[in-house]
Motif scaffolding. Sequence first.
Motif, PDB file in Angstrom:
ATOM      1  N   LYS A 235      28.831  12.032  20.591  1.00 36.28           N
ATOM      2  CA  LYS A 235      27.508  11.522  20.938  1.00 36.28           C
ATOM      3  C   LYS A 235      26.668  12.053  22.095  1.00 36.28           C
ATOM      4  CE  LYS A 235      28.650   8.020  18.162  1.00 36.28           C
ATOM      5  NZ  LYS A 235      27.681   8.012  17.002  1.00 36.28           N
ATOM      6  N   ARG A 236      27.337  12.628  22.941  1.00 38.26           N
ATOM      7  CA  ARG A 236      26.327  13.267  23.836  1.00 38.26           C
ATOM      8  C   ARG A 236      25.740  14.487  23.398  1.00 38.26           C
ATOM      9  NH1 ARG A 236      31.021  12.046  27.431  1.00 38.26           N
ATOM     10  NH2 ARG A 236      31.757  14.212  27.062  1.00 38.26           N
ATOM     11  N   ALA A 237      26.493  15.160  22.447  1.00 35.39           N
ATOM     12  CA  ALA A 237      25.869  16.283  21.764  1.00 35.39           C
ATOM     13  C   ALA A 237      24.838  16.099  20.778  1.00 35.39           C
ATOM     14  CB  ALA A 237      27.078  17.095  21.364  1.00 35.39           C
ATOM     15  N   GLY A 238      24.626  14.767  20.633  1.00 35.36           N
ATOM     16  CA  GLY A 238      23.471  14.387  19.608  1.00 35.36           C
ATOM     17  C   GLY A 238      24.174  14.587  18.219  1.00 35.36           C
ATOM     18  N   LEU A 239      25.239  14.760  17.926  1.00 33.75           N
ATOM     19  CA  LEU A 239      25.853  14.994  16.548  1.00 33.75           C
ATOM     20  C   LEU A 239      26.088  13.762  15.845  1.00 33.75           C
ATOM     21  CD1 LEU A 239      28.324  17.925  17.383  1.00 33.75           C
ATOM     22  CD2 LEU A 239      26.133  18.184  16.461  1.00 33.75           C
ATOM     23  N   GLN A 240      25.864  13.659  14.663  1.00 33.89           N
ATOM     24  CA  GLN A 240      26.123  12.593  14.037  1.00 33.89           C
ATOM     25  C   GLN A 240      27.270  12.728  12.963  1.00 33.89           C
ATOM     26  OE1 GLN A 240      22.718  12.263  11.118  1.00 33.89           O
ATOM     27  NE2 GLN A 240      21.287  11.509  12.557  1.00 33.89           N
ATOM     28  N   THR A 241      28.156  13.628  13.259  1.00 37.96           N
ATOM     29  CA  THR A 241      29.320  13.817  12.729  1.00 37.96           C
ATOM     30  C   THR A 241      30.367  12.763  13.070  1.00 37.96           C
ATOM     31  OG1 THR A 241      29.111  16.169  12.707  1.00 37.96           O
ATOM     32  CG2 THR A 241      31.269  15.491  12.434  1.00 37.96           C
ATOM     33  N   GLN A 242      31.358  12.163  12.196  1.00 41.82           N
ATOM     34  CA  GLN A 242      32.131  10.915  12.236  1.00 41.82           C
ATOM     35  C   GLN A 242      33.477  11.722  12.477  1.00 41.82           C
ATOM     36  OE1 GLN A 242      30.869   7.431  10.309  1.00 41.82           O
ATOM     37  NE2 GLN A 242      29.245   8.609   9.321  1.00 41.82           N
ATOM     38  N   ILE A 243      34.316  10.986  12.998  1.00 41.52           N
ATOM     39  CA  ILE A 243      35.675  11.378  13.250  1.00 41.52           C
ATOM     40  C   ILE A 243      36.650  10.862  12.176  1.00 41.52           C
ATOM     41  CG2 ILE A 243      37.879  11.154  14.763  1.00 41.52           C
ATOM     42  CD1 ILE A 243      35.749  10.549  17.146  1.00 41.52           C
ATOM     43  N   ALA A 244      37.515  11.707  11.605  1.00 38.94           N
ATOM     44  CA  ALA A 244      38.404  11.376  10.575  1.00 38.94           C
ATOM     45  C   ALA A 244      39.823  11.456  11.114  1.00 38.94           C
ATOM     46  CB  ALA A 244      38.407  12.293   9.469  1.00 38.94           C
ATOM     47  N   CYS A 245      40.693  10.621  10.848  1.00 37.51           N
ATOM     48  CA  CYS A 245      42.080  10.766  11.110  1.00 37.51           C
ATOM     49  C   CYS A 245      42.984   9.852  10.165  1.00 37.51           C
ATOM     50  CB  CYS A 245      41.862   9.983  12.584  1.00 37.51           C
ATOM     51  SG  CYS A 245      43.423  10.078  13.337  1.00 37.51           S
ATOM     52  N   CYS A 246      44.117  10.383  10.197  1.00 36.87           N
ATOM     53  CA  CYS A 246      44.843  11.450  10.741  1.00 36.87           C
ATOM     54  C   CYS A 246      45.450  12.451   9.825  1.00 36.87           C
ATOM     55  CB  CYS A 246      45.982  10.791  11.665  1.00 36.87           C
ATOM     56  SG  CYS A 246      45.329   9.569  12.813  1.00 36.87           S
ATOM     57  N   ASP A 247      45.153  12.388   8.620  1.00 38.05           N
ATOM     58  CA  ASP A 247      45.655  13.333   7.737  1.00 38.05           C
ATOM     59  C   ASP A 247      47.411  13.531   7.726  1.00 38.05           C
ATOM     60  OD1 ASP A 247      43.450  15.270   6.252  1.00 38.05           O
ATOM     61  OD2 ASP A 247      42.894  14.583   7.850  1.00 38.05           O
ATOM     62  N   GLY A 248      47.795  12.131   7.987  1.00 43.88           N
ATOM     63  CA  GLY A 248      49.374  12.166   7.791  1.00 43.88           C
ATOM     64  C   GLY A 248      49.914  12.529   6.585  1.00 43.88           C
ATOM     65  N   SER A 249      51.228  13.186   6.661  1.00 38.90           N
ATOM     66  CA  SER A 249      51.782  13.764   5.392  1.00 38.90           C
ATOM     67  C   SER A 249      51.832  13.163   4.268  1.00 38.90           C
ATOM     68  CB  SER A 249      53.194  14.614   5.809  1.00 38.90           C
ATOM     69  OG  SER A 249      54.249  13.558   6.190  1.00 38.90           O
ATOM     70  N   GLY A 250      51.985  11.685   4.615  1.00 35.88           N
ATOM     71  CA  GLY A 250      52.042  11.027   3.411  1.00 35.88           C
ATOM     72  C   GLY A 250      51.246   9.453   3.721  1.00 35.88           C
ATOM     73  N   TRP A 251      51.192   8.774   2.655  1.00 38.34           N
ATOM     74  CA  TRP A 251      50.596   7.471   2.799  1.00 38.34           C
ATOM     75  C   TRP A 251      50.982   6.678   3.752  1.00 38.34           C
ATOM     76  CZ3 TRP A 251      45.671   7.039   0.751  1.00 38.34           C
ATOM     77  CH2 TRP A 251      45.216   5.706   0.559  1.00 38.34           C
ATOM     78  N   GLU A 252      52.108   6.261   3.830  1.00 46.03           N
ATOM     79  CA  GLU A 252      53.007   5.284   4.665  1.00 46.03           C
ATOM     80  C   GLU A 252      52.880   5.956   6.393  1.00 46.03           C
ATOM     81  OE1 GLU A 252      53.184   2.185   4.254  1.00 46.03           O
ATOM     82  OE2 GLU A 252      52.465   2.841   2.092  1.00 46.03           O
ATOM     83  N   GLN A 253      52.982   7.398   6.375  1.00 41.62           N
ATOM     84  CA  GLN A 253      53.112   8.235   7.738  1.00 41.62           C
ATOM     85  C   GLN A 253      51.634   7.907   8.370  1.00 41.62           C
ATOM     86  OE1 GLN A 253      54.419   9.253   4.823  1.00 41.62           O
ATOM     87  NE2 GLN A 253      56.565   9.387   5.497  1.00 41.62           N
ATOM     88  N   ASN A 254      50.499   7.881   7.499  1.00 43.79           N
ATOM     89  CA  ASN A 254      49.392   7.737   8.018  1.00 43.79           C
ATOM     90  C   ASN A 254      49.200   6.236   8.346  1.00 43.79           C
ATOM     91  OD1 ASN A 254      46.905   9.499   8.618  1.00 43.79           O
ATOM     92  ND2 ASN A 254      45.814   7.625   7.739  1.00 43.79           N
ATOM     93  N   ARG A 255      49.792   5.229   7.669  1.00 51.73           N
ATOM     94  CA  ARG A 255      49.463   3.897   7.879  1.00 51.73           C
ATOM     95  C   ARG A 255      49.996   3.657   9.447  1.00 51.73           C
ATOM     96  NH1 ARG A 255      48.897  -0.125   4.207  1.00 51.73           N
ATOM     97  NH2 ARG A 255      50.075   1.116   2.745  1.00 51.73           N
ATOM     98  N   GLU A 256      50.968   4.310   9.744  1.00 53.62           N
ATOM     99  CA  GLU A 256      51.504   4.200  11.303  1.00 53.62           C
ATOM    100  C   GLU A 256      50.693   4.582  12.378  1.00 53.62           C
ATOM    101  OE1 GLU A 256      55.327   5.890  11.628  1.00 53.62           O
ATOM    102  OE2 GLU A 256      56.254   5.080   9.838  1.00 53.62           O
ATOM    103  N   ARG A 257      49.997   5.767  11.855  1.00 48.55           N
ATOM    104  CA  ARG A 257      48.939   6.417  13.029  1.00 48.55           C
ATOM    105  C   ARG A 257      47.549   5.436  12.937  1.00 48.55           C
ATOM    106  NH1 ARG A 257      53.357   8.715  11.922  1.00 48.55           N
ATOM    107  NH2 ARG A 257      53.911  10.337  13.476  1.00 48.55           N
ATOM    108  N   LEU A 258      47.191   4.806  11.966  1.00 50.68           N
ATOM    109  CA  LEU A 258      46.076   3.839  11.736  1.00 50.68           C
ATOM    110  C   LEU A 258      46.421   2.778  12.632  1.00 50.68           C
ATOM    111  CD1 LEU A 258      43.383   3.124  10.800  1.00 50.68           C
ATOM    112  CD2 LEU A 258      44.415   2.300   8.536  1.00 50.68           C
ATOM    113  N   THR A 259      47.524   2.051  12.294  1.00 47.09           N
ATOM    114  CA  THR A 259      48.019   0.953  13.019  1.00 47.09           C
ATOM    115  C   THR A 259      48.011   1.169  14.484  1.00 47.09           C
ATOM    116  OG1 THR A 259      49.479   0.423  10.999  1.00 47.09           O
ATOM    117  CG2 THR A 259      49.901  -0.867  13.196  1.00 47.09           C
ATOM    118  N   GLY A 260      48.443   2.447  14.878  1.00 50.33           N
ATOM    119  CA  GLY A 260      48.400   2.615  16.665  1.00 50.33           C
ATOM    120  C   GLY A 260      46.876   2.705  16.957  1.00 50.33           C
TER     121      GLY A 260
END
Length: 476
Positions: A235-260
């Motif tokens: 935001k301070r840099a004035g960029l409109q780029t949005q954050i993506a997360c987290c490219d877990g190795s599998g669907w359920e592995q990423n669900r855990e990260r999203l929940t956290g």
Amino acid sequence: MAVRSTTIVAALAALAEANWGGGYNSGPVVSVNTQQKYQVYDGIGVSEAFQRSLVIHELDTPSQTKVLDYLFSKTKGIGMTILRNGLGSSPDQPFDLMKSIAPTAPRSNSSQLNFIPLPREDQYQVWLSYQAISRGVDTIYADAWSADGYMKTNNTENYGGYLCGVTGTNCASGDWRQSYANKIVKYIQDYEALGIKVKYVGFLNEPDLNTTYASMQSDGRQAADFIEVLYPTLKRAGLQTQIACCDGSGWEQNRERLTGIQQAGDEDKLGLVTAHGYSSKPGAPFNTSKHVWQTEWSSFDPINYKWYTKENYQSDGLTWANYVQQGFSRSNMNGFLYWWGAANTTDNQSLLFINNTSEVKVTKRLWAFAHFGSRFVRVGANRVSASVAGGDGLLNVTAFANTDGSRAVQVINNGNNTETVTLQGVQYHGKVTTVLTNEANDLTYGVARNQRGAVSAVVPGKSLLSFYIESNGHGW
């Protein structure tokens, strides 16, 4: 000879009339309801990370054009609209590594990073981005596999390790979260200075794994620790780029990260939720209002060019057609990405195989993706309600309503029997185009049968057929 030809034509006509039932088909019926809308479609895509952009760049001109058109052209190829670039962390640049723009450690975690220009056009990802955008790609996603080694607990980009400063770390060198955020911002700015907008940026790749190549581990709470630094830095840099997360190795592995991340109260700082399909295949939708992409998946079986194979089915075209369709229909994805689009690999990590500077071989998986690409489904379309009644239970369907009024319906016949499929409730003016892919066909165009208000088409066994209704001002 004329008599024989006339007889054959008459016989074929009689057979067709019998099969089509005089306009009233007793076979499966696909019902589409465009009033019932689901998720927005962002597109399909690939990556050419780890210097596979260089491999494409080194092809002779005709082969290079062929690869680029196959992947990104919506008239000559499959019309992918997303390109996932690798944000490097390596201090060196031998083949198969991605060099960092800050390869040398500064004096301390509070010192300015020692930035260098994008190395060799960022392993020709800059060049590829230009080529892809010129053919219709509208989304560049930059993703880092790891922070630079000097920012991590294990002091190397490889073998997992954690970003110094997140929960559970205690690095003698201090907290490197701000430095890592600054590096990501500089990378995006370098691309924007070249006229390439990075829409999404990721800072992790398969953070549930510890691998011999570039990797960095993180749970959901640790990911949130960094998001809380990266978000205001962007935001301070004035960029409109949005954050993506987290490219877990599998669907359920990423669900855990999203929940956290959700439990930490930082979901609102995300622009995109990303997961892979390796450790666990896509399943139930994530509980999030954010757009969701499956951003990396492939097969590591021996090379398979076929549409359908009993023994090597995990890598054939029909299997991947089902994976893509189910990703949109069951997991409510907004985007679906294969791993490499084109590469010099000896297994099924790519859709196109490059054997030298002039030989390009195409897999049937490529054409499976084409039915869900921008030739037929436009960015911004809505997936809409589609169901099938009748048949042997081996037909799967999806439907998309484009913003220009056109519609695309994909029908996968997983059975062995040929089915005559009718669309129900279709309002149209003019012809309805069909597109067929199977062992004998690669996007073979035809015209749906229109008789007494019924639009039907024959779908052979082990095939994917799309109905495409062009915009005519009336819609469905």
